[in-house]
Motif scaffolding. Structure first.
Motif, PDB file in Angstrom:
ATOM      1  N   ASN A 128       0.828  -1.206   0.000  1.00 30.26           N
ATOM      2  CA  ASN A 128       0.000   0.000   0.000  1.00 30.26           C
ATOM      3  C   ASN A 128       0.866   1.260   0.000  1.00 30.26           C
ATOM      4  OD1 ASN A 128      -2.400  -1.406  -0.023  1.00 30.26           O
ATOM      5  ND2 ASN A 128      -2.801  -1.182   2.164  1.00 30.26           N
ATOM      6  N   LEU A 131       2.054   1.837  -3.513  1.00 33.91           N
ATOM      7  CA  LEU A 131       1.007   1.982  -4.524  1.00 33.91           C
ATOM      8  C   LEU A 131       0.974   3.352  -5.205  1.00 33.91           C
ATOM      9  CD1 LEU A 131      -2.558   0.482  -4.190  1.00 33.91           C
ATOM     10  CD2 LEU A 131      -2.195   2.667  -5.278  1.00 33.91           C
ATOM     11  N   PRO A 132       0.943   4.470  -4.476  1.00 31.88           N
ATOM     12  CA  PRO A 132       0.879   5.757  -5.177  1.00 31.88           C
ATOM     13  C   PRO A 132       2.129   6.057  -5.995  1.00 31.88           C
ATOM     14  CG  PRO A 132       1.175   6.070  -2.804  1.00 31.88           C
ATOM     15  CD  PRO A 132       0.884   4.624  -3.018  1.00 31.88           C
ATOM     16  N   PHE A 134       4.295   3.753  -7.615  1.00 27.45           N
ATOM     17  CA  PHE A 134       4.368   3.038  -8.889  1.00 27.45           C
ATOM     18  C   PHE A 134       3.211   3.387  -9.803  1.00 27.45           C
ATOM     19  CE2 PHE A 134       2.288  -0.413  -6.290  1.00 27.45           C
ATOM     20  CZ  PHE A 134       1.128  -0.583  -7.033  1.00 27.45           C
ATOM     21  N   THR A 135       2.072   3.790  -9.217  1.00 32.77           N
ATOM     22  CA  THR A 135       0.937   4.208 -10.043  1.00 32.77           C
ATOM     23  C   THR A 135       1.279   5.486 -10.804  1.00 32.77           C
ATOM     24  OG1 THR A 135      -0.656   3.192  -8.526  1.00 32.77           O
ATOM     25  CG2 THR A 135      -1.493   4.878 -10.031  1.00 32.77           C
ATOM     26  N   GLN A 136       1.844   6.451 -10.107  1.00 30.02           N
ATOM     27  CA  GLN A 136       2.223   7.714 -10.750  1.00 30.02           C
ATOM     28  C   GLN A 136       3.302   7.502 -11.804  1.00 30.02           C
ATOM     29  OE1 GLN A 136       3.662  10.723  -8.071  1.00 30.02           O
ATOM     30  NE2 GLN A 136       3.601  12.338  -9.609  1.00 30.02           N
ATOM     31  N   LYS A 138       3.782   4.811 -13.466  1.00 28.38           N
ATOM     32  CA  LYS A 138       3.275   3.837 -14.448  1.00 28.38           C
ATOM     33  C   LYS A 138       4.237   2.661 -14.621  1.00 28.38           C
ATOM     34  CE  LYS A 138       0.316   7.053 -16.959  1.00 28.38           C
ATOM     35  NZ  LYS A 138      -0.060   7.638 -18.270  1.00 28.38           N
ATOM     36  N   ASN A 156      -6.428  -1.329 -10.897  1.00 31.00           N
ATOM     37  CA  ASN A 156      -5.228  -0.552 -11.202  1.00 31.00           C
ATOM     38  C   ASN A 156      -4.477  -1.281 -12.306  1.00 31.00           C
ATOM     39  OD1 ASN A 156      -2.501   0.477 -11.204  1.00 31.00           O
ATOM     40  ND2 ASN A 156      -2.852   1.324  -9.158  1.00 31.00           N
ATOM     41  N   ARG A 157      -4.291  -0.633 -13.423  1.00 32.16           N
ATOM     42  CA  ARG A 157      -3.711  -1.301 -14.602  1.00 32.16           C
ATOM     43  C   ARG A 157      -2.274  -1.748 -14.366  1.00 32.16           C
ATOM     44  NH1 ARG A 157      -1.719   0.325 -19.834  1.00 32.16           N
ATOM     45  NH2 ARG A 157      -2.309  -1.240 -21.387  1.00 32.16           N
ATOM     46  N   GLN A 158      -1.602  -1.177 -13.399  1.00 28.98           N
ATOM     47  CA  GLN A 158      -0.193  -1.532 -13.158  1.00 28.98           C
ATOM     48  C   GLN A 158      -0.052  -2.812 -12.323  1.00 28.98           C
ATOM     49  OE1 GLN A 158       1.856   0.415 -14.876  1.00 28.98           O
ATOM     50  NE2 GLN A 158       0.055   1.659 -15.386  1.00 28.98           N
ATOM     51  N   ILE A 159      -1.090  -3.196 -11.597  1.00 29.02           N
ATOM     52  CA  ILE A 159      -0.986  -4.301 -10.635  1.00 29.02           C
ATOM     53  C   ILE A 159      -1.447  -5.615 -11.255  1.00 29.02           C
ATOM     54  CG2 ILE A 159      -1.708  -5.170  -8.380  1.00 29.02           C
ATOM     55  CD1 ILE A 159      -2.304  -2.263  -7.578  1.00 29.02           C
TER      56      ILE A 159
END
Length: 396
Positions: A128, A131-132, A134-136, A138, A156-159
């Motif tokens: 968690n 998460l922000p 690796f999301t940012q 991409k 979440n498309r990255q996970i």
């Protein structure tokens, strides 16, 4: 005013310049995309991944075992030439199963190490925290060792999750308990995102059966202080205590309850670290039940991938097989399949699209079904049950 001859020379030179520019542009387009389009962490000879996990502290065996299985498979692939000539390098950083350290590690992977993807993080709070970040950025986040809904909802498309969710595991546990007539159920859980995710799963499963949890008790992450939890639950004498914590605290709790002559049953979800729990419990282990999200590591009867795992682990000099290293091995195997499908001109977008094409109809992981799609990145719902036998070995 320039003469006609000069003007003709000017236009002739211009035509040649434009034509040359077009040829250069076309030629550049024909160059291997790896040199022009590849993302960070990809070179002509290497693919760099980052893994933040507990490699020291009370939860260390979770990271150590998961890493061992993944590295054994990656090393095997590397020994055969890699994927399109690129060898896979799995960098690791120790987060001691602490969210704050995991966030720092993730930032370092992204900004300093330029990793292509993140692989095999261990734990809900640590995942968690990442998460922000690796999301940012991409960056793909592949096969975290957690069944939490926060890594599944919202999509979440990255996970990409390999293992079943805690909802899947706890529903399987509760169904088994209720079907055998055990209905007085208490929960001992870690007081963090992981423990609360598991608790929510138990509550959800019991609600379907119209049954309450008779009581709960907590332990802090990376703590062995279970005295308050023991005092609280021993008074209730539940038929079963479902445990949602790591192996060190669960073992401490079981041992103290045994000393007080508690005769009920202990059920655990897979994140506990099965082998580490059995090793830590010793003589107090027999009878403890653990749900599993990968096949039995000592038998190829139901999954051929176990035979491949055994062979490659033994070749790597690793004789101690267990559920956690098998999970790491399977995760690495599926990741490599994604790399192969993505093609030689590797980018993160191509990897994501390639992974989304993997499903049971077109990929055989050796008897362990994986189903991904553009709208579903939860690969498996496989859950099995095991018990620690009198000899300390697992039975299923």
């Amino acid at each position: 005013m320039p003469s006609d001859a000069v003007m003709q020379d000017f236009f002739s030179l211009r035509r040649k310049t434009v034509f040359s520019s077009i040829l250069l542009t076309i030629g550049a387009g024909c160059l291997p995309a790896a040199s022009a389009l590849a993302d960070s962490g990809v070179t002509e000879h290497k693919i760099i991944l980052g893994q933040s996990a507990a490699f020291s502290g009370p939860a260390a065996q979770l990271g150590i075992q998961l890493h061992a299985g993944a590295k054994a498979y990656f090393d095997y692939i590397n020994s055969t030439g890699g994927v399109f000539g690129r060898k896979i390098e799995l960098l690791r950083r120790d987060d001691k199963y602490e969210a704050e350290i995991a966030a720092v590690n993730t930032k370092a992977f992204i900004e300093n190490d330029d990793v292509f993807a993140l692989f095999g993080y261990v734990g809900t709070p640590t995942s968690n925290a990442a998460l922000p970040l690796f999301t940012q950025a991409k960056i793909p986040f592949f096969a975290p060792f957690t069944g939490a809904q926060s890594l599944r909802e919202p999509f979440n498309r990255q996970i990409f999750n390999i293992r079943a969710s805690y909802f899947d595991e706890t529903e399987h546990l509760v169904d088994r308990l209720v079907n055998t007539g055990l209905k007085n159920i208490a929960v001992f859980y870690q007081n963090d995102a992981y423990g609360k995710a598991g608790l929510a799963g138990v509550e959800r499963a019991l609600k379907k059966k119209e049954l309450p949890i008779i009581d709960t008790a907590t332990v802090e992450r990376n703590s062995l202080d279970v005295s308050k939890a023991v005092a609280k639950l021993i008074a209730k004498r539940p038929d079963v205590i479902i445990q949602i914590s790591a192996y060190s605290s669960c073992a401490a709790f079981i041992k103290e309850m045994r000393k007080l002559e508690y005769t009920g049953q202990f059920y655990n979800v897979s994140f506990v670290g099965s082998q580490a729990l059995a090793d830590t419990l010793g003589k107090d282990g027999p009878g403890v039940v653990i749900s599993q999200v990968v096949p039995f590591p000592w038998s190829i009867a139901n999954a051929m991938v176990v035979g491949e795992y055994t062979k490659i682990m033994n070749k790597a000099g690793i004789k101690d097989l267990n559920f956690s290293s098998l999970e790491g091995f399977i995760a690495a195997k599926v990741f490599v399949e994604g790399l192969r499908r993505a093609g030689q001109n590797l980018t993160r977008e191509k990897l994501i699209a390639a992974l989304e094409s993997i499903n049971v109809k077109n990929y055989d992981a050796g008897g362990f079904d994986i189903n991904f799609s553009p709208s579903n990145h939860n690969g498996s719902r496989y859950v099995d049950m095991t018990i620690i036998g009198k000899d300390g070995r697992f039975k299923n």
